[in-house]
Write an enzyme that holds these catalytic residues in place. Structure first.
Site: not given
Length: 397
Positions: A156-157, A160, A167, A241
């Site tokens: 996700h990032k 993370y 999402d 999402w």
């Protein structure tokens, strides 16, 4: 005889005039000025003359949700160019003539930052300006380098590690599918369908058919199930999402792609699971999907609007049974009746929209039921208003 004929004609005309104004159920015969899509867009633009500063003048970011609202309002540009300008003004605030983007940093590998790329593709197709192509190339380059789990799923990032969130499927997959089609780069179709299938398999609950918000491959996060890596709860907007990603990806995925039928089957499976936890009285969904009877849970605006959009578009496109359009109409009416307030001055407010939910970070978000129900609600938040407009367009409301 002549008098009788004229009188009869008058009666017929009067009766016909009454008939054209009749409304049945939720299928409204509305002029453009009365449509909810325009009413909401006009209310948003009147209260916020720029998406750059929408609801929060201190938060100026190249951000997924402002771009999302811009994408929805831009769909009304065929009615009045002011709607498309509202979107393009947001993008042009960030995109510089050399193709650089204010506040965007590829090095943080945040998948949220990819979603505005859809707006950029739109502007590149309209103008042919090279600066937009440079931005598109930067975003694609991020996804070429984006860190992945050992099983091949996009993080996700960067902050993370080894985590996939539902999402994130929406943030990158429709953009990459559109890029694959518009720029003849078909290898991205396989990447997109792989991501959609992978997270489905990793987050699906076999008993309910619902999908957990996230999955931690490393199983190191305190929010993750030590056996499965799954987060503890089914968050409405997360599944919103995810299901929106599927119906939007299918716009671009070739008819003969090997995974097309699989994606449509996943869509049907998830929508069937969602129907089982839908509030029968209002047609809406709770913030925590399967915990409707627990104190503090509430009927949430963004997830409900997203599901209505998915049901409507899925039925319109033939991916879902036609009954789902009826469900979408019911949900849209439920949103209007329970979440929308219209004021005499033209203002429209949509309430009970969760501002945002995440996992981990600092302060730490533990993914508990209490966490999801206590996050701040934001009136007219982008994540509720945008899918409301999109649903209105699908339903011609």
């Amino acid at each position: 005889m002549k008098v009788i004929t004229i009188l009869s004609l008058s009666v017929i005309l009067l009766f016909s005039g009454c008939q054209t104004k009749t409304k049945t159920d939720s299928t409204n015969v509305e002029s453009s000025a009365e449509k909810w899509s325009l009413k909401m867009a006009d209310a948003v633009m009147r209260d916020n003359d720029s998406l750059v500063y929408y609801l929060n003048p201190k938060k100026v970011k190249w951000e997924y949700d402002f771009a999302f609202l811009g994408q929805a309002i831009d769909r009304l540009g065929n009615i009045d160019p002011k709607y498309s300008k509202y979107m393009s003004d947001y993008i042009d605030y960030f995109v510089q003539e050399d193709g650089s983007v204010k506040t965007y940093k590829k090095s943080i590998y945040n998948i949220d930052r990819i979603n505005p790329g859809k707006n950029v593709i739109t502007l590149y197709k309209r103008t042919g300006e090279e600066k937009y192509k440079k931005v598109i190339d930067q975003l694609v380059q991020q996804m070429k380098e984006h860190p992945k789990t050992n099983s091949g799923g996009f993080w996700h990032k960067k902050v993370y590690p080894y985590q996939m969130w539902l999402d994130g499927i929406y943030m990158a997959s429709p953009f990459l599918a559109q890029y694959a089609k518009e720029f003849n780069e078909p290898e991205w179709f396989d990447v997109v369908t792989f991501q959609i299938k992978l997270i489905y398999n990793k987050t699906k609950d076999e008993e309910t058919g619902l999908m957990y918000h996230a999955w931690d491959e490393s199983k190191e996060q305190s929010w993750s199930n030590p056996e499965t890596g799954q987060s503890p709860h089914f968050w409405s907007r997360a599944m919103g999402w995810y299901t929106m990603a599927i119906v939007d990806v299918l716009d671009y995925l070739p008819e003969n792609h090997a995974d097309r039928d699989t994606l449509i089957q996943i869509l049907n499976n998830t929508c069937e699971a969602l129907l089982k936890v839908r509030d029968k009285e209002t047609g809406l969904w709770y913030q925590v999907l399967d915990q409707g009877n627990r104190e503090g849970n509430y009927l949430e605006g963004s997830g409900s609007s997203m599901f209505a959009y998915v049901f409507a578009k899925g039925a319109n496109k033939g991916y879902l049974d036609s009954k789902y359009r009826t469900y979408a109409e019911e949900t849209f009416d439920g949103i209007i009746n329970h979440l929308i307030t219209e004021y005499p001055d033209g203002r429209i407010e949509m309430k009970d929209i969760c501002g945002g939910c995440g996992l981990g970070g600092n302060p730490y978000r533990d993914g508990s039921f209490e966490y999801y129900i206590t996050e701040k609600k934001v009136i007219n938040d982008t994540k509720g208003v945008a899918p409301f407009i999109l649903t209105a367009l699908e339903l011609d409301r």
